[in-house]
Design a protein around this motif. Structure first.
Motif: not given
Ligand code: ATP
Ligand code: MG
Length: 330
Positions: A79-106
């Protein structure tokens, strides 16, 4: 090697019967056979509570107490706290390039929640992008199974799209696709008859509610508005009391004959509410007792150990991700 599970909850309030029946129950059973990680999703909770961070911090401890009280064992589950794992934020940044605004809004769940929160034109980007952060949570911990309620199915689909895109673009197999583990009742209705009970709608029975509050909420439940006299036939479909009896009463044969009686007429709402109250009191009493034996110090210790263990796996996965993306520097 055991397969991995990743799941979590937003620390926006007390966990409720919907959490239990939709996900916690599965987690308790699966923790023995799988390597289970549960994150307390404080970053995700901030996406729609950024103006009240103290509320989120306060509920972290409470949510973990809810986990322990239903039988999640910190020796089997990390059991752990999400904000204590900075890699989550890093990986999110890389994934942001792979998803379009259009897809997210759907994404149907995001669309529904946007409407519920009345964001319209003033939609915080953090909120819109939370499914991407959720994809980072799941894949960082190499999870193949995700026990969730059915409101989360679009998130699993979104995650797998990202996984396929990442692996194709970077010519790798480092990310794994995942599958939802749904329970028999994958969406518990609210006591007000709304399609889902949730913390933010205030229409749920909390796992830690007192006997008095449980009874009060059962007696507030939406039934059949046309069932005015006990002698009249009543509707079972859409009747919240029966939905909860289906989910929580131990004798389903008795419930089937109760339904038949209600449909025929001659069975009042007070009688069925009393039956439901008795079974919920029986179900929740041991959970409440276990919770009363827990203290904050114990919970902080569990979170400390869990977060340290989760950090190791996060680091390992991130190294593989950077390697696949050829952005590894020494
Ligand atoms: P919030 O209102 O802050 O979004 P919530 O009650 O929806 O809170 P979450 O923390 O968003 O709870 O959800 C955690 C997990 O519990 C998810 O897997 C979700 O699918 C499941 N869950 C939440 N509510 C229900 C419900 N009513 N029935 C079944 N599963 C549920
Ligand atoms: Mg939710």
């Amino acid at each position: 090697m055991k397969q991995k599970i990743l799941t979590g909850d937003r620390p926006t309030g007390k966990l409720h019967l919907g959490h239990y029946i939709g996900s916690l129950q599965n987690r308790v059973q699966l923790q023995h056979a799988y390597d289970q990680y549960i994150l307390v999703a404080d970053l995700q909770a901030l996406t729609d509570h950024f103006d009240h961070p103290e509320k989120i911090t306060k509920h972290i401890i409470e949510v973990v107490k809810d986990y322990l009280s239903v039988g999640i064992d910190p020796n089997q589950t990390t059991i752990f706290i999400q904000s204590r794992i900075p890699e989550i934020a890093e990986l999110t940044i890389y994934y942001l390039n792979l998803v379009t605004l259009n897809r997210l809004s759907k994404n149907p769940t995001v669309k529904h929640e946007m409407h519920q929160k009345g964001y319209r034109e003033a939609m915080p980007l953090g909120f819109l992008c939370y499914p991407i952060s959720q994809a980072a949570d799941i894949t960082l911990f190499q999870a193949e199974w995700v026990p969730v309620g059915d409101d989360q199915l679009p998130m699993i689909e979104q995650t797998n799209e990202i996984v396929r895109r990442f692996n194709r673009i970077y010519g790798t197999k480092v990310l794994k696709e995942c599958k939802a583990v749904l329970s028999k009742t994958s969406r518990l209705v609210g006591i007000d008859g709304k399609s889902k009970c949730s913390k933010s709608l205030g229409n749920a029975i909390a796992l830690s509610d007192s006997p008095e509050v449980i009874k009060q909420k059962v007696f507030q439940m939406y039934t059949d508005p046309n069932h005015i006299k006990a002698s009249h036939p009543g509707r079972v479909e859409g009747n919240v009391v029966f939905a909860y009896l289906d989910a929580f009463h131990s004798d389903q044969e008795a419930i089937a004959s109760l339904k038949a009686h209600y449909r025929r007429g001659g069975l009042g709402d007070v009688v069925i509410k009393n039956i439901l109250n008795d079974s919920l009191q029986l179900f929740l009493a041991p959970i409440r007792e276990k919770r009363n034996c827990l203290n904050d110090k114990m919970v902080k210790e569990i979170l400390h150990h869990g977060t340290a263990k989760a950090a190791q796996l996060a680091k390992k996965t991130m190294e593989m991700v950077r390697e696949a993306m050829r952005i590894k520097f020494r």
